[in-house]
Every structure is written in structure tokens, then in C-alpha cells.
Design an enzyme around this catalytic site. Structure first.
Site, PDB file in Angstrom:
ATOM      1  CE  LYS A 160     -10.173  38.504  23.390  1.00 36.32           C
ATOM      2  NZ  LYS A 160     -10.596  39.548  24.343  1.00 36.32           N
ATOM      3  CE1 TYR A 162     -15.772  39.763  21.542  1.00 40.42           C
ATOM      4  CE2 TYR A 162     -15.002  39.813  19.275  1.00 40.42           C
ATOM      5  CZ  TYR A 162     -14.836  39.434  20.596  1.00 40.42           C
ATOM      6  OH  TYR A 162     -13.719  38.718  20.956  1.00 40.42           O
ATOM      7  CG  ASN A 167      -8.458  40.469  27.059  1.00 43.67           C
ATOM      8  OD1 ASN A 167      -8.499  39.865  25.992  1.00 43.67           O
ATOM      9  ND2 ASN A 167      -9.541  40.864  27.692  1.00 43.67           N
ATOM     10  CG  HIS A 198     -13.516  34.980  23.953  1.00 45.13           C
ATOM     11  ND1 HIS A 198     -14.377  35.911  24.480  1.00 45.13           N
ATOM     12  CD2 HIS A 198     -14.255  33.865  23.702  1.00 45.13           C
ATOM     13  CE1 HIS A 198     -15.601  35.388  24.527  1.00 45.13           C
ATOM     14  NE2 HIS A 198     -15.545  34.152  24.072  1.00 45.13           N
ATOM     15  CD  GLU A 243     -18.606  33.014  23.200  1.00 43.84           C
ATOM     16  OE1 GLU A 243     -18.969  34.088  23.694  1.00 43.84           O
ATOM     17  OE2 GLU A 243     -17.720  32.299  23.733  1.00 43.84           O
TER      18      GLU A 243
END
Length: 139
Positions: free
Chosen positions: A11, A51, A114, A117, A128
Site C-alpha cells: 500500500k 473496494y 497497514n 493487503h 483481485e
């Protein structure tokens, strides 16, 4: 039956903080092979689509904004039991709850930022992966 491929995305915070190489090294050291990888930046439309499962959630707008705030690295990883093993490697979503030695324990800033993913099922890994590598035969 567990599959042998999963999808990951490093990310924007991981890239911005210079952790890309360290995270990729942890992935390789954990026995994953990289089958496809690209350094890219999500458009707002791409982030919204990726998302969309969270569209009704209160954090959706912030998530889309965050995921378009900088470049990401998308990758297809291979290893026996890939999804479960990768989820164990990345650790809990909240780095305060992540186990020692996990990617998020080392590199995540917060529950929202975080670092990485990881797909949560074989089915979602395929969805994905195809989202990011539509022109490839990696799934």
C-alpha cells in the site's frame, strides 16, 4: 482445497516509507515466489471498483482516498497454501495486535495504514489478481 496462488498489494504507506524492498524480501524469505508484479498507482475509479465490497461502510471514502494517495505494488504470489500462509505472514490488520515477525508488526503505521493487503480466500485472490493483471495468465 487450498490454492497455491494469492494476491498482495503493498500500500501507499509502505512505498512512501521506503519499506517496499524489505517487505518483498520478507515475502521471498517466507518461501513465496513472485509470478507477476507491477508498480502502479490506482485511479479513483480503480480504487472504488476494487473496494466496492466496502462501499456502504463509513470508512470507504477514506480508504479510496488513501489507496490513491501514492503508488502501490501489486503482485501474484505462489506457494502451497498461499492464502493462509500469506495471511499469517502479514499479521493482524491492526499492527498493535499483529504477531511478532509479521509484516504489519514491522511496517504498518495503524489499522488504516497497514502497509499491505492480502487476499482472504482463494476465490478473492483470483478476483483481485485478475483485477490487477487482466492481460496476464497468472490466475
Amino acid at each position: 482445497m487450498s490454492g497455491n496462488r494469492t494476491f498482495t498489494m503493498l500500500k501507499p504507506d509502505a512505498i512512501e516509507n521506503g519499506h517496499m524492498g524489505k517487505i518483498i524480501d520478507m515475502i521471498i524469505q517466507a518461501g513465496f515466489s513472485i509470478k507477476a508484479m507491477k508498480f502502479t498507482r490506482l485511479t479513483e475509479d480503480q480504487a472504488k471498483k476494487f473496494y466496492e465490497v466496502h462501499a456502504e461502510r463509513p470508512f470507504y471514502g477514506e480508504l479510496v482516498e488513501y489507496m490513491t494517495s501514492g503508488p502501490i505494488v501489486a503482485a501474484i504470489l505462489e506457494k502451497d497454501n498461499a492464502v493462509a500462509d500469506f495471511r499469517a505472514l502479514i499479521g493482524a490488520t491492526d499492527p498493535a495486535e499483529a504477531a511478532e515477525g509479521t509484516i504489519r508488526k514491522y511496517y504498518a503505521e495503524s489499522k488504516g495504514r497497514n502497509a499491505v493487503h492480502g487476499s482472504d480466500s482463494d476465490e478473492n485472490a483470483a478476483i483481485e489478481g485478475k483485477f490487477h493483471f487482466a492481460d496476464s495468465e497468472v490466475f
